[in-house]
Scaffold this active site. Sequence first.
Site, PDB file in Angstrom:
ATOM      1  N   LYS A 104       0.849  -1.207   0.000  1.00 50.90           N
ATOM      2  CA  LYS A 104       0.000   0.000   0.000  1.00 50.90           C
ATOM      3  C   LYS A 104       0.875   1.246   0.000  1.00 50.90           C
ATOM      4  O   LYS A 104       2.093   1.156   0.233  1.00 50.90           O
ATOM      5  CB  LYS A 104      -0.913  -0.030   1.229  1.00 50.90           C
ATOM      6  CG  LYS A 104      -0.158   0.011   2.546  1.00 50.90           C
ATOM      7  CD  LYS A 104      -1.031  -0.400   3.726  1.00 50.90           C
ATOM      8  CE  LYS A 104      -0.242  -0.337   5.022  1.00 50.90           C
ATOM      9  NZ  LYS A 104      -0.969  -0.904   6.161  1.00 50.90           N
TER      10      LYS A 104
ATOM     11  N   TYR B  49      16.720  29.786   6.351  1.00 49.69           N
ATOM     12  CA  TYR B  49      15.548  30.516   6.842  1.00 49.69           C
ATOM     13  C   TYR B  49      15.578  30.681   8.360  1.00 49.69           C
ATOM     14  O   TYR B  49      15.979  29.772   9.086  1.00 49.69           O
ATOM     15  CB  TYR B  49      14.264  29.784   6.456  1.00 49.69           C
ATOM     16  CG  TYR B  49      13.894  29.964   5.007  1.00 49.69           C
ATOM     17  CD1 TYR B  49      13.599  31.224   4.496  1.00 49.69           C
ATOM     18  CD2 TYR B  49      13.849  28.871   4.165  1.00 49.69           C
ATOM     19  CE1 TYR B  49      13.255  31.378   3.158  1.00 49.69           C
ATOM     20  CE2 TYR B  49      13.507  29.014   2.828  1.00 49.69           C
ATOM     21  CZ  TYR B  49      13.210  30.283   2.340  1.00 49.69           C
ATOM     22  OH  TYR B  49      12.871  30.424   1.021  1.00 49.69           O
TER      23      TYR B  49
ATOM     24  N   MET C 197      12.337  24.189   0.853  1.00 49.99           N
ATOM     25  CA  MET C 197      11.493  23.384  -0.025  1.00 49.99           C
ATOM     26  C   MET C 197      12.319  22.477  -0.933  1.00 49.99           C
ATOM     27  O   MET C 197      11.976  21.312  -1.154  1.00 49.99           O
ATOM     28  CB  MET C 197      10.606  24.289  -0.886  1.00 49.99           C
ATOM     29  CG  MET C 197       9.589  23.508  -1.709  1.00 49.99           C
ATOM     30  SD  MET C 197       8.563  24.557  -2.726  1.00 49.99           S
ATOM     31  CE  MET C 197       7.589  25.405  -1.507  1.00 49.99           C
TER      32      MET C 197
ATOM     33  N   ARG D  77     -10.071  -0.106  15.211  1.00 50.99           N
ATOM     34  CA  ARG D  77     -10.001   0.629  13.952  1.00 50.99           C
ATOM     35  C   ARG D  77     -10.975  -0.048  12.989  1.00 50.99           C
ATOM     36  O   ARG D  77     -12.051   0.467  12.757  1.00 50.99           O
ATOM     37  CB  ARG D  77      -8.549   0.602  13.448  1.00 50.99           C
ATOM     38  CG  ARG D  77      -8.206   1.701  12.505  1.00 50.99           C
ATOM     39  CD  ARG D  77      -6.728   1.742  12.173  1.00 50.99           C
ATOM     40  NE  ARG D  77      -6.216   0.489  11.604  1.00 50.99           N
ATOM     41  CZ  ARG D  77      -4.985   0.322  11.136  1.00 50.99           C
ATOM     42  NH1 ARG D  77      -4.122   1.325  11.187  1.00 50.99           N
ATOM     43  NH2 ARG D  77      -4.596  -0.819  10.633  1.00 50.99           N
TER      44      ARG D  77
END
Length: 358
Positions: free
Chosen positions: A35, A255, A303, A130
């Site tokens: 998956k 940053y 990024m 679940r």
Amino acid sequence: MSRLIRAVINTQALRHNLRIIRQRAAGARVMAVVKANAYGHGLVATALALPGVDAFAVARLEEALALRAAGVMTPIVLLEGVFTAEQLQESARHGLELVVHDALQIELLERMSGAHRFVLWLKIDTGMNRLGFRPAQFAAALARVRSLRPAPLEVRLLTHLACADARDNAMTQRQLALFRDAIRGLTRPVSIANSAGLFGTLPLQCDWVRPGLALYGASPFADCDAAALDLRPVMTLTSSVIAVRDVARGETVGYGAAWQAGRDSRIAIVAAGYGDGIPRNLAEGTPVLINGQRAPLAGRVSMDMIGVDVTGLEQVQVGTPAVLWGEGLPVEEVARHAGTIPYELLCSVSQRVPIELG
Ligand SMILES: *Cc1c(COP(=O)(O)O)cnc(C)c1O
């Protein structure tokens, strides 16, 4: 300029891990969990590199259809089953096996017209809370499924463990006891273990195992690395240095000016960022392999780029290879620096990162 970020998939390591899983599974059949794009490794390429498995497991119908479209004829299990009549028809058409965890899914099967005989996996909720029938509802669900017409080809039973990654956990013991009680007297094939269940200390006799993470060569345990389980990393996320600069003591990098040079330093800028799936919250000091040598992350993840403190490393220049995780740098270790688990890092590798078979 050498190549920028890519996920190199070592299919030999993948097959090695399958062999280790088979040894560990002691004769149980292996349902390879692919998956989430095979945990970021590429759904189709991964499945095609594992011709020997007994079944594949996916979460969503679209994933199963992609495998069938690629010519994969191995049994495929939909771990969440289906939710509409159309999905049920589509599953029949492609010979998919269904997990049945809810009365609505049994209703869909009862209402289905046509002669298809499914392999069904009835799920018992033993405490994960679940998916699945509670033990008290299970007998009735099984009776309903058995009286489907045409009859299912086979009805198998599964449950999922909440704490298998914690060794000798009392929760796991409770879940196993509930499962055993629920299935007492039944001789149907059962499946319990995910990777942690398979490599854990509790004997989980079952007919099918469902490994995901272990196939990809990462350890499900915080206290035991993959090498100790004889598993090899399958994905190496690799890129290149695209700039090198000297910064004087006191200058900052990136940053927020979040990293400040405590000495005159050399910083390599590597083409890998959160746009590629590198978590932005990676802690300062997280190791990156530059030319095969560990060097600490310097400053915030951007990024498309990160800075790495390569002060004192020889021969770092534009084009020098950089490994974010994989061979030589376990993804589990990087995950700890991001406060997460290897599953999340692997699944988060973004669409723009090419996957290459190595
Ligand atoms: C994802 C999943 C697995 C595989 O788990 P790993 O921890 O990756 O081995 C097994 N069973 C079910 C039901 C799952 O959803």
